[in-house]
Design a protein around this motif. Structure first.
Motif, PDB file in Angstrom:
ATOM      1  N   PRO B  18      56.519  65.610  28.084  1.00  0.00           N
ATOM      2  CA  PRO B  18      55.065  65.713  28.184  1.00  0.00           C
ATOM      3  C   PRO B  18      54.659  67.082  28.723  1.00  0.00           C
ATOM      4  N   VAL B  19      53.418  67.447  28.444  1.00  0.00           N
ATOM      5  CA  VAL B  19      52.888  68.712  28.967  1.00  0.00           C
ATOM      6  C   VAL B  19      51.380  68.554  29.138  1.00  0.00           C
ATOM      7  N   ALA B  20      50.837  69.262  30.102  1.00  0.00           N
ATOM      8  CA  ALA B  20      49.395  69.203  30.351  1.00  0.00           C
ATOM      9  C   ALA B  20      48.850  70.600  30.582  1.00  0.00           C
ATOM     10  N   PHE B  21      47.653  70.812  30.110  1.00  0.00           N
ATOM     11  CA  PHE B  21      46.957  72.087  30.283  1.00  0.00           C
ATOM     12  C   PHE B  21      45.649  71.814  31.025  1.00  0.00           C
ATOM     13  N   VAL B  55      32.405  64.322  22.114  1.00  0.00           N
ATOM     14  CA  VAL B  55      31.489  64.081  21.003  1.00  0.00           C
ATOM     15  C   VAL B  55      32.072  64.493  19.657  1.00  0.00           C
ATOM     16  N   ASP B  56      33.191  65.187  19.657  1.00  0.00           N
ATOM     17  CA  ASP B  56      33.858  65.552  18.409  1.00  0.00           C
ATOM     18  C   ASP B  56      35.354  65.648  18.687  1.00  0.00           C
ATOM     19  N   ASP B  57      36.075  64.616  18.340  1.00  0.00           N
ATOM     20  CA  ASP B  57      37.536  64.642  18.514  1.00  0.00           C
ATOM     21  C   ASP B  57      38.230  64.324  17.200  1.00  0.00           C
ATOM     22  N   SER B  58      37.551  64.603  16.104  1.00  0.00           N
ATOM     23  CA  SER B  58      38.069  64.229  14.792  1.00  0.00           C
ATOM     24  C   SER B  58      39.358  64.959  14.427  1.00  0.00           C
ATOM     25  N   GLN B  59      39.598  66.124  15.026  1.00  0.00           N
ATOM     26  CA  GLN B  59      40.804  66.895  14.712  1.00  0.00           C
ATOM     27  C   GLN B  59      41.897  66.722  15.759  1.00  0.00           C
ATOM     28  N   LEU B  60      41.695  65.855  16.713  1.00  0.00           N
ATOM     29  CA  LEU B  60      42.694  65.643  17.763  1.00  0.00           C
ATOM     30  C   LEU B  60      43.719  64.611  17.303  1.00  0.00           C
ATOM     31  N   PRO B  61      45.003  64.971  17.279  1.00  0.00           N
ATOM     32  CA  PRO B  61      46.047  64.008  16.880  1.00  0.00           C
ATOM     33  C   PRO B  61      46.209  62.958  17.966  1.00  0.00           C
ATOM     34  N   ASP B  63      47.650  60.218  18.371  1.00  0.00           N
ATOM     35  CA  ASP B  63      48.889  59.503  18.665  1.00  0.00           C
ATOM     36  C   ASP B  63      49.656  60.158  19.804  1.00  0.00           C
ATOM     37  N   ARG B  64      49.461  61.465  19.998  1.00  0.00           N
ATOM     38  CA  ARG B  64      50.209  62.147  21.045  1.00  0.00           C
ATOM     39  C   ARG B  64      49.344  63.016  21.951  1.00  0.00           C
ATOM     40  N   PHE B  65      48.137  63.317  21.521  1.00  0.00           N
ATOM     41  CA  PHE B  65      47.249  64.182  22.290  1.00  0.00           C
ATOM     42  C   PHE B  65      46.180  63.335  22.976  1.00  0.00           C
ATOM     43  N   SER B  66      45.861  63.735  24.193  1.00  0.00           N
ATOM     44  CA  SER B  66      44.745  63.118  24.900  1.00  0.00           C
ATOM     45  C   SER B  66      44.053  64.186  25.733  1.00  0.00           C
ATOM     46  N   ALA B  67      42.803  63.938  26.027  1.00  0.00           N
ATOM     47  CA  ALA B  67      42.045  64.893  26.832  1.00  0.00           C
ATOM     48  C   ALA B  67      41.059  64.127  27.682  1.00  0.00           C
ATOM     49  N   LEU B  77      44.106  68.749  28.917  1.00  0.00           N
ATOM     50  CA  LEU B  77      44.598  68.385  27.596  1.00  0.00           C
ATOM     51  C   LEU B  77      46.071  68.051  27.747  1.00  0.00           C
ATOM     52  N   LYS B  78      46.471  66.890  27.242  1.00  0.00           N
ATOM     53  CA  LYS B  78      47.847  66.450  27.410  1.00  0.00           C
ATOM     54  C   LYS B  78      48.494  66.179  26.063  1.00  0.00           C
ATOM     55  N   ILE B  79      49.772  66.468  26.006  1.00  0.00           N
ATOM     56  CA  ILE B  79      50.571  66.145  24.824  1.00  0.00           C
ATOM     57  C   ILE B  79      51.766  65.332  25.304  1.00  0.00           C
ATOM     58  N   GLN B  80      51.938  64.157  24.698  1.00  0.00           N
ATOM     59  CA  GLN B  80      53.069  63.318  25.077  1.00  0.00           C
ATOM     60  C   GLN B  80      53.450  62.379  23.938  1.00  0.00           C
TER      61      GLN B  80
END
Lengths: 113, 115
Positions: B18-21, B55-61, B63-67, B77-80
Motif C-alpha cells: 500500500p501507499v498513501a499521498f 463530485v467527480d471520481d469517474s476516472q478513479l480506479p 478497486d485499488r484507489f481511494s481518497a 490518496l491511497k493505493i492498495q
C-alpha cells in the motif's frame, strides 16, 4: 469528448530564437484555454490563459491567441532564453458549469546557449 | 502565501504494497483535485472534491484507489495494493471556484515508483 492536441517534442532551439508550439483543441461551446509550464523538478504552473474567442493571453514574453475559427491556441515567444527550458502543456476547460481541465501530452522545450 | 503542498516528493515501493499521498491545498480553496501524470503524458484527473464531497471520481480506479478529504481541507490518496503500472507522478491541485475564476494551482507532485 474534449481533447487537446499539441505538437510533439522535444523542441530544441538556440537562445534568442523564435518559439512556436502548436495547440489545437476539440470541445463544444466556448472553452477556456490555458498554457501550463513545468520546469524540471517542479509542479505545473499556469503560464497564461484566455477565456473567450480572440482573447490574447500573455506572460513572461509568451503569448497565445484564442482562435475559435481554427480551434487553436498556439504558444509563441519572440526570443527564448535558456531558462525557458521546460515542458509546456496546453489545456482546456469546457464551458457550461464545472468541467475538468483536459491536458495535452506536453511539449518539451530545450534552449541551448 | 504558501502554495499547494504535497508529501512525500518521492516514494519507491514493491508491488502489492500500500501507499498513501498527502496534499494540503492553498488556504481557503474549496476545490481539490488529484491528477495522475504518466511519463511523457499530460495529467489526467482522478478525482475532484468540492469541500469534503467527491463530485467527480469517474476516472478513479476504485478497486485499488481511494481518497478522502476530511473537513474539506487536507486530502489523502491511497493505493492498495499497488501495481507496476501505477508508477507515475501524482499531482494535487486546488482552486477557489467562483464565477470567472478558472485557475487551478498545482503542487510539486509525488513521484511513485513501483518495483
Amino acid at each position: 469528448g474534449n481533447s487537446v492536441t499539441q505538437m510533439e517534442g522535444p523542441v530544441t532551439l538556440s537562445e534568442e530564437a523564435f518559439l512556436t508550439i502548436n495547440c489545437t483543441y476539440t470541445a463544444t461551446g466556448y472553452p477556456s484555454l490555458f498554457w501550463y509550464v513545468q520546469y524540471p523538478g517542479e509542479g505545473l504552473q499556469l503560464l497564461l490563459k484566455a477565456t473567450k474567442a480572440d482573447d490574447k493571453g500573455s506572460n513572461k514574453g509568451f503569448e497565445a491567441t484564442y482562435r475559435k475559427e481554427t480551434t487553436s491556441f498556439h504558444l509563441e515567444k519572440g526570443s527564448v532564453q535558456v531558462s525557458d527550458s521546460a515542458v509546456y502543456f496546453c489545456a482546456l476547460r469546457a464551458s457550461g458549469g464545472y468541467q475538468k481541465v483536459t491536458f495535452g501530452t506536453g511539449t518539451k522545450l530545450q534552449v541551448i546557449p | 502565501e504558501a502554495g499547494v503542498v504535497q508529501s512525500p516528493r518521492y516514494k519507491i515501493i514493491e508491488k502489492k504494497q500500500p501507499v498513501a499521498f498527502w496534499c494540503n491545498p492553498i488556504s481557503g480553496h474549496n476545490t481539490l483535485y488529484w491528477y495522475r501524470q504518466n511519463l511523457g503524458q499530460g495529467p489526467e484527473l482522478l478525482i475532484r472534491y468540492e469541500n469534503e464531497e467527491a463530485v467527480d471520481d469517474s476516472q478513479l480506479p476504485k478497486d485499488r484507489f481511494s481518497a478522502e478529504r476530511l473537513k474539506g481541507v487536507d486530502s489523502t490518496l491511497k493505493i492498495q495494493p499497488a501495481e507496476l503500472g501505477d508508477s507515475a507522478v501524482y499531482l494535487c491541485a486546488s482552486s477557489l471556484m467562483r464565477q470567472g475564476n478558472t485557475e487551478a494551482f498545482f503542487g510539486q507532485g509525488t513521484r511513485l515508483t513501483v518495483v
